[in-house]
Design a protein around this motif. Structure first.
Motif, PDB file in Angstrom:
ATOM      1  N   LEU A  23      40.875 -22.299 -14.452  1.00 61.28           N
ATOM      2  CA  LEU A  23      40.056 -23.484 -14.204  1.00 61.28           C
ATOM      3  C   LEU A  23      39.081 -23.736 -15.350  1.00 61.28           C
ATOM      4  O   LEU A  23      38.836 -24.877 -15.748  1.00 61.28           O
ATOM      5  N   LEU A  24      38.520 -22.633 -15.904  1.00 61.77           N
ATOM      6  CA  LEU A  24      37.602 -22.768 -17.043  1.00 61.77           C
ATOM      7  C   LEU A  24      38.328 -23.329 -18.258  1.00 61.77           C
ATOM      8  O   LEU A  24      37.807 -24.200 -18.972  1.00 61.77           O
ATOM      9  N   LYS A  27      38.852 -26.957 -17.797  1.00 62.22           N
ATOM     10  CA  LYS A  27      37.612 -27.701 -18.002  1.00 62.22           C
ATOM     11  C   LYS A  27      37.300 -27.842 -19.488  1.00 62.22           C
ATOM     12  O   LYS A  27      36.894 -28.923 -19.947  1.00 62.22           O
ATOM     13  N   GLU A  30      39.502 -30.401 -20.959  1.00 64.16           N
ATOM     14  CA  GLU A  30      39.054 -31.744 -20.577  1.00 64.16           C
ATOM     15  C   GLU A  30      37.906 -32.200 -21.468  1.00 64.16           C
ATOM     16  O   GLU A  30      37.895 -33.321 -21.968  1.00 64.16           O
ATOM     17  N   VAL A  31      36.914 -31.298 -21.659  1.00 71.09           N
ATOM     18  CA  VAL A  31      35.723 -31.653 -22.431  1.00 71.09           C
ATOM     19  C   VAL A  31      36.019 -31.755 -23.917  1.00 71.09           C
ATOM     20  O   VAL A  31      35.525 -32.661 -24.602  1.00 71.09           O
TER      21      VAL A  31
END
Length: 496
Positions: A23-24, A27, A30-31
């Protein structure tokens, strides 16, 4: 035997850790990748281009290379076309992509905006849609968490409390002390040589003068009381300036590297010295004005320390830079020395022209608080807007074909009528967040220049190298040596 629950947790924990890592990673992708690509595509559809986004670092590497190359050689001695040197990345990409383009500071998109009408929207007509972005932690540590970085209700309250201190009526009381400081310093210079001439680096000399005025303004104390604070802030400024050539990594400033530990120690000492000065001022409470008593009652002791850090840094740097470049310009253009002596009102024109050609702050940044329309552009929430003040001040469309020339007469009818658009001149910012100390800076500059011109003729030293560069503010990279020649006043000299 292990309990079933322990066995279950032992086998489940690796799965939880793996899921959290996954999940990290998503993320971060995504960023650092998907969002930048989406923003880049969004602006591309509107005809806005720019240097391509590079994973994690954005355009920082190219930006640092452009700055390094631009600062490697000085400009011709009397050239005021300083944009290619002082704001090299804007000058370079403007030629390729046009005046409005997208540039990446790490994964943060910045849209450059130089159209005065769009600037009016950002700072005035739709100012509520934009905010000042969070200041880099090292810069905030240097300049203090005061008016420069505060937001919202706390900023409004501090501004309202501090504002009376900078009313012109209060500042006028400083005029005799300012004039005396400049006059005494010039008298010392006159004694340095039998020839009546003295060469001095005005970029250093004016820092000493402004440091004394800033210290007296805040505390009513002598320069010696604030000298150590200014020296320590100069060290902090070097750390902060280095950070702009690197990708910002959240939390890195908390890692105990050699530079970070030195920075922590320096900041701790600055705070200790400020507390000492504040407490000393408090001992003279009976001599304070009602405004000062109200100020102390309205904000915390920690807030006072942060505001003092802000004023020590910004008050000194803004004024000393203005004085430095104004003196250099007068040394380059001696005809204007004579005009200013004959008519003191011309000083305002000269100071404004200095602020136009060599503004202390070369760019300003705002951030869209939500999706917003800026002129014909649709700007996504979180996008930063970079206003290249230096480029706007040198734009021929606003200032005419002589935009890169020293011509104070353009301000003969005031600053608001000097250019084709009133937003083309913004050396201290525009709107509610304009610099609170601008009147102090310009007043001190006019007094200092008036005293200098009364006593001396100015010319550039043979060793002068014209090299404006940005170290948070616009500085002369190699100093600013100027020759002061003592004037022989005639009986009919109107300046006697």
């Amino acid at each position: 035997m292990e309990s079933l629950s322990l066995l279950f947790l032992r086998h489940l924990f690796p799965s939880i850790l793996l899921s959290a890592s996954f999940l990290l990673a998503l993320k971060l992708l995504e960023v650092l990748w998907w969002n930048p690509r989406k923003v880049q595509h969004h602006f591309s559809r509107q005809g806005v281009r720019g240097p391509p986004y590079r994973f994690f670092i954005g355009n920082v590497k190219e930006l640092a290379a452009l700055m390094s190359e631009a600062s490697s050689q000085p400009l011709p001695p009397s050239s005021h076309n300083i944009l290619p040197r002082a704001l090299s990345f804007y000058h370079h990409w403007n030629k390729i992509y046009g005046a409005t383009f997208l540039v990446w500071f790490g994964s943060t998109p910045r849209l450059t905006v130089s159209d005065p009408e769009l600037i009016r929207e950002i700072f005035a007509s739709r100012a509520q849609s934009y905010e000042k972005p969070d200041t880099h932690p090292l810069v905030k540590q240097l300049e203090g968490h005061g008016l420069l970085s505060l937001k919202g209700e706390k900023w409004s309250r501090h501004r309202k409390i501090i504002n009376p201190t900078f009313h012109m009526e209060n500042l006028k009381s400083l005029i005799p002390a300012m004039a005396k400081s400049v006059s005494e310093s010039l008298d010392k210079l006159a004694g340095m040589s039998d020839s009546g001439e003295a060469e001095i680096d005005v970029s250093e000399w004016f820092q000493d003068l402004t440091e004394e005025v800033v210290t007296r303004t805040v505390f009513g104390s002598s320069y010696q009381d604030g000298k150590a604070i200014f020296r320590l802030q100069a060290e902090q400024m070097l750390y902060a300036a280095e950070s702009f050539q690197k990708v910002f990594i959240p939390g890195y400033r908390f890692i105990p590297t050699k530079k970070n530990m030195k920075s922590w120690k320096t900041d701790k000492e600055i705070r200790r010295l400020l507390v000492k000065l504040i407490d000393k001022r408090g001992e003279n409470l009976g001599e304070e004005t009602k405004e000062e008593e109200s100020f102390r009652d309205s904000i915390t002791h920690s807030d006072i320390i942060e505001e003092c850090k802000t004023f020590f840094f910004a008050g000194k740097q803004t004024t000393s830079n203005l004085l430095t470049w104004t003196t250099v310009l007068l040394a380059m253009h001696p005809h204007w020395q004579t005009l200013a002596r004959d008519e003191v009102l011309k000083l305002s024109m000269i100071v404004n022209e200095s602020l136009r050609l060599y503004p202390p702050t070369v760019a300003s940044i705002r951030r869209a608080k939500a999706d917003v329309e800026l002129g014909a552009y649709k700007v996504p929430s979180g996008t930063e807007l970079l206003i290249p003040i230096l480029a706007v001040h040198h734009d021929k469309a606003s200032w005419g074909s002589d935009a890169n020339e020293f011509n104070p007469t353009r301000f003969a009818n005031g600053a608001s009528r000097a250019a084709k658009h009133p937003m083309a001149f913004m050396p201290f910012g525009v709107g509610a967040r304009s610099c609170i100390g601008q009147h102090l800076a310009t007043l001190q500059a006019k007094i200092a220049v008036a005293v200098m011109l009364q006593k001396c003729n100015l010319r550039l030293a043979p060793s002068y190298r014209h090299a404006p560069t940005v170290l948070l503010m616009l500085h002369p990279q190699h100093g600013a040596p100027v020759i002061f020649e003592r004037r022989r006043l005639e009986s009919n000299d109107p300046s006697q």
